[in-house]
Design a protein around this motif. Structure first.
Motif, mmCIF file in Angstrom:
data_model
loop_
_atom_site.group_PDB
_atom_site.id
_atom_site.type_symbol
_atom_site.label_atom_id
_atom_site.label_comp_id
_atom_site.label_asym_id
_atom_site.label_seq_id
_atom_site.Cartn_x
_atom_site.Cartn_y
_atom_site.Cartn_z
ATOM 1 N N LEU A 40 -69.280 -46.026 -49.318
ATOM 2 C CA LEU A 40 -68.677 -44.411 -48.797
ATOM 3 C C LEU A 40 -68.005 -44.573 -47.779
ATOM 4 O O LEU A 40 -67.191 -43.994 -47.660
ATOM 5 N N LEU A 41 -68.822 -44.976 -46.182
ATOM 6 C CA LEU A 41 -67.786 -45.078 -45.016
ATOM 7 C C LEU A 41 -67.028 -45.904 -45.161
ATOM 8 O O LEU A 41 -65.981 -45.122 -44.721
ATOM 9 N N PHE A 42 -67.012 -47.126 -45.485
ATOM 10 C CA PHE A 42 -66.210 -47.914 -45.778
ATOM 11 C C PHE A 42 -64.656 -47.342 -46.531
ATOM 12 O O PHE A 42 -63.368 -47.432 -46.423
ATOM 13 N N THR A 234 -66.359 -48.253 -22.259
ATOM 14 C CA THR A 234 -67.266 -49.711 -23.129
ATOM 15 C C THR A 234 -66.228 -48.873 -24.781
ATOM 16 O O THR A 234 -65.728 -47.789 -24.629
ATOM 17 N N LEU A 235 -66.507 -49.744 -25.710
ATOM 18 C CA LEU A 235 -66.232 -49.144 -26.962
ATOM 19 C C LEU A 235 -66.240 -47.558 -27.435
ATOM 20 O O LEU A 235 -65.667 -47.451 -27.395
ATOM 21 N N GLN A 236 -68.236 -47.372 -26.877
ATOM 22 C CA GLN A 236 -68.491 -46.244 -27.737
ATOM 23 C C GLN A 236 -67.955 -45.028 -26.623
ATOM 24 O O GLN A 236 -67.266 -43.904 -27.551
ATOM 25 N N TYR A 237 -67.238 -44.996 -25.957
ATOM 26 C CA TYR A 237 -67.164 -43.927 -25.101
ATOM 27 C C TYR A 237 -65.314 -44.027 -25.747
ATOM 28 O O TYR A 237 -64.752 -43.155 -25.511
ATOM 29 N N MET A 238 -65.159 -44.987 -25.527
ATOM 30 C CA MET A 238 -63.191 -45.310 -25.852
ATOM 31 C C MET A 238 -63.290 -44.496 -27.050
ATOM 32 O O MET A 238 -62.186 -43.685 -27.123
ATOM 33 N N LEU A 239 -63.572 -44.907 -28.231
ATOM 34 C CA LEU A 239 -63.738 -43.917 -29.534
ATOM 35 C C LEU A 239 -63.932 -42.472 -29.728
ATOM 36 O O LEU A 239 -63.537 -42.154 -30.484
ATOM 37 N N GLN A 240 -64.539 -42.576 -28.213
ATOM 38 C CA GLN A 240 -65.137 -40.746 -29.011
ATOM 39 C C GLN A 240 -64.135 -40.398 -27.975
ATOM 40 O O GLN A 240 -63.733 -38.938 -28.100
ATOM 41 N N LYS A 241 -63.608 -41.100 -27.305
ATOM 42 C CA LYS A 241 -62.610 -40.218 -26.574
ATOM 43 C C LYS A 241 -60.836 -40.253 -27.731
ATOM 44 O O LYS A 241 -60.606 -38.910 -27.301
ATOM 45 N N VAL A 242 -61.131 -41.071 -27.972
ATOM 46 C CA VAL A 242 -60.451 -41.096 -29.354
ATOM 47 C C VAL A 242 -60.311 -40.174 -29.867
ATOM 48 O O VAL A 242 -59.321 -38.661 -30.385
ATOM 49 N N LEU A 243 -61.048 -39.539 -30.810
ATOM 50 C CA LEU A 243 -62.178 -38.563 -31.391
ATOM 51 C C LEU A 243 -62.344 -37.129 -31.054
ATOM 52 O O LEU A 243 -61.000 -35.820 -31.157
ATOM 53 N N GLN A 244 -61.876 -37.328 -29.443
ATOM 54 C CA GLN A 244 -61.400 -35.526 -29.001
ATOM 55 C C GLN A 244 -60.161 -35.308 -28.746
ATOM 56 O O GLN A 244 -60.027 -34.869 -28.460
ATOM 57 N N GLU A 245 -59.408 -37.138 -29.080
ATOM 58 C CA GLU A 245 -57.800 -36.001 -28.428
ATOM 59 C C GLU A 245 -56.922 -35.695 -30.015
ATOM 60 O O GLU A 245 -56.743 -35.333 -29.984
ATOM 61 N N SER A 246 -57.513 -36.442 -30.392
ATOM 62 C CA SER A 246 -57.396 -36.336 -32.541
ATOM 63 C C SER A 246 -57.839 -34.399 -32.533
ATOM 64 O O SER A 246 -56.793 -34.101 -33.385
ATOM 65 N N ASP A 247 -58.846 -34.020 -31.873
ATOM 66 C CA ASP A 247 -59.649 -32.622 -32.114
ATOM 67 C C ASP A 247 -58.198 -31.946 -31.404
ATOM 68 O O ASP A 247 -57.867 -30.804 -31.823
ATOM 69 N N MET A 248 -58.224 -32.088 -30.303
ATOM 70 C CA MET A 248 -56.862 -31.437 -29.183
ATOM 71 C C MET A 248 -56.224 -31.231 -29.893
ATOM 72 O O MET A 248 -55.280 -30.231 -29.922
ATOM 73 N N ILE A 249 -55.268 -32.200 -30.584
ATOM 74 C CA ILE A 249 -54.272 -32.343 -31.442
ATOM 75 C C ILE A 249 -54.748 -31.439 -32.092
ATOM 76 O O ILE A 249 -52.923 -30.705 -32.878
ATOM 77 N N LYS A 250 -55.392 -31.464 -32.996
ATOM 78 C CA LYS A 250 -55.410 -30.414 -34.687
ATOM 79 C C LYS A 250 -55.027 -29.131 -33.887
ATOM 80 O O LYS A 250 -54.949 -28.440 -34.503
ATOM 81 N N GLN A 251 -56.413 -28.867 -32.959
ATOM 82 C CA GLN A 251 -56.408 -26.966 -32.350
ATOM 83 C C GLN A 251 -54.773 -27.361 -32.246
ATOM 84 O O GLN A 251 -54.279 -26.028 -32.235
ATOM 85 N N THR A 252 -54.147 -27.967 -30.935
ATOM 86 C CA THR A 252 -52.531 -27.737 -30.717
ATOM 87 C C THR A 252 -51.553 -27.378 -32.423
ATOM 88 O O THR A 252 -51.265 -26.244 -31.815
ATOM 89 N N THR A 270 -61.121 -39.017 -42.003
ATOM 90 C CA THR A 270 -60.844 -40.163 -41.870
ATOM 91 C C THR A 270 -60.710 -41.080 -40.930
ATOM 92 O O THR A 270 -61.606 -42.106 -40.533
ATOM 93 N N LEU A 271 -60.385 -40.594 -39.413
ATOM 94 C CA LEU A 271 -60.635 -40.866 -38.050
ATOM 95 C C LEU A 271 -62.371 -41.566 -37.924
ATOM 96 O O LEU A 271 -62.389 -42.246 -37.321
ATOM 97 N N LYS A 272 -63.327 -40.022 -37.795
ATOM 98 C CA LYS A 272 -64.181 -40.324 -37.885
ATOM 99 C C LYS A 272 -65.082 -41.150 -38.856
ATOM 100 O O LYS A 272 -65.588 -42.162 -37.987
ATOM 101 N N PHE A 273 -64.744 -42.048 -40.231
ATOM 102 C CA PHE A 273 -64.986 -42.600 -40.737
ATOM 103 C C PHE A 273 -65.092 -44.364 -40.311
ATOM 104 O O PHE A 273 -65.895 -44.853 -40.273
ATOM 105 N N ALA A 274 -62.926 -44.338 -39.677
ATOM 106 C CA ALA A 274 -62.750 -45.452 -39.282
ATOM 107 C C ALA A 274 -63.964 -45.741 -38.128
ATOM 108 O O ALA A 274 -63.799 -47.361 -37.701
ATOM 109 N N ILE A 275 -64.100 -44.619 -37.045
ATOM 110 C CA ILE A 275 -64.745 -45.064 -35.262
ATOM 111 C C ILE A 275 -65.511 -45.623 -35.794
ATOM 112 O O ILE A 275 -66.342 -46.340 -35.488
ATOM 113 N N CYS A 276 -66.868 -44.926 -37.432
ATOM 114 C CA CYS A 276 -67.941 -45.332 -37.340
ATOM 115 C C CYS A 276 -67.930 -47.458 -38.093
ATOM 116 O O CYS A 276 -68.743 -48.025 -37.536
#
Length: 305
Positions: A40-42, A234-252, A270-276
């Motif tokens: 399901l994730l993939f 690191t990768l985990q922190y970078m992916l977290q930043k990407v997800l935060q930017e996506s949420d910010m764009i959505k709110q805007t 789909t971005l959340k699953f791609a990050i996983c």
């Protein structure tokens, strides 16, 4: 007589057969429980946002798209640098950490080590008392100057007292005759460790290397506390930043006319699953190389002595 023996053994054989069927069915069920979420994730990661919003999560994507991954790799060099930092941090620093702890454990396992009692006491104290986050931050930033420095990853939780004691217990179980014969042949303690002890300790070393690898691969707090340069994330922190930017764009976009139509083109779920997928896939590839040592190493670690 033979017929009677067969009749006597047949109920036992049936019980054994039924027991095996139960065991096989149990492990097949457990495998399905673990595999289905991964499928399901993939599937969702390679689906479009519009399909997910309209049809929900599906095990087979209606249409294969790479929109979520394209959003993550919008700045490809930034993500490549994040992978480089994480690979060095996870694989390189863990290798150094395991080797240093193996040296310490080997020294404690040797009868002739003069400072064994002091080192044992010191390590036990560190297991019960810790300086905490703030003193560690002050030492690394103000005294060692590791703010925005790649070396902060090398000085972050490199040594674990518990693991050292596990190594010490295992090294004590090795035949002392091997070490004595090597000493008589003129080998130094370091040569004995590298050429004799470590090759005989692959299960325990590989097991705790895997533990350290997983811990550092999933670490994002080091970048959060000590790093502001994007090239050192690191990768985990970078992916977290990407997800935060996506949420910010959505709110805007919520205040923009035609928001509902635009949100279907912007990956969010789909971005959340791609990050996983991006975060878990490398470890899924690495795990089979350690699997043959894992069970044996875990049994060794269960007896600390």
């Amino acid at each position: 007589m033979s017929d009677k023996k067969i009749r006597k053994k047949s109920p036992l054989r049936k019980k054994i057969l039924n027991y095996k069927v139960f065991i096989y069915a149990f492990f097949i069920l457990m495998s399905v429980i673990f595999i289905v979420p991964m499928l399901l994730l993939f599937s969702v990661a390679f689906s479009s946002e519009a399909d997910v919003l309209e049809y929900g999560f599906r095990f087979i994507p209606k249409k294969l798209v790479l929109t979520a991954f394209e959003f993550v790799f919008a700045s490809p060099m930034t993500m490549i640098n994040a992978y480089k930092v994480t690979l060095l941090y996870a694989f390189g620093v863990t290798l150094i950490s395991v080797f240093v702890m193996a040296m310490c454990g080997y020294a404690l396992a040797r009868e002739g080590f003069a400072y064994k009692k002091f080192v044992n006491t010191y390590l036990i104290v560190t297991m019960f008392f810790s300086g905490g986050l703030v003193p560690g931050y002050i030492v690394r930033t103000q005294y060692l100057g590791l703010q925005d420095n790649m070396w902060v990853y090398f000085f972050n939780w490199t040594i674990g007292a518990y693991t050292i004691f596990i190594f010490r217990t295992f090294f004590k179980q090795l035949p002392s005759s091997l070490i004595e014969s090597a000493s008589l042949d003129g080998a130094s303690e370091f040569q004995i460790l590298v050429k004799i002890v470590i090759p005989l300790s692959k299960p325990i070393l590989a097991t705790y290397y895997l533990f350290g690898l997983l811990g550092r691969w999933n670490d994002y707090e080091t970048s959060l506390y000590y790093i502001t340069n994007k090239d050192l994330y690191t990768l985990q922190y970078m992916l977290q930043k990407v997800l935060q930017e996506s949420d910010m764009i959505k709110q805007t976009m919520q205040n923009i006319p035609g928001y509902l139509d635009m949100i279907k083109t912007l990956p969010n779920e789909t971005l959340k699953f791609a990050i996983c997928v991006l975060a878990a896939l490398p470890m899924m590839i690495a795990f089979p190389f350690f699997q043959k040592y894992y069970s044996k190493g875990m049994m060794i670690g269960s007896v600390k002595g």
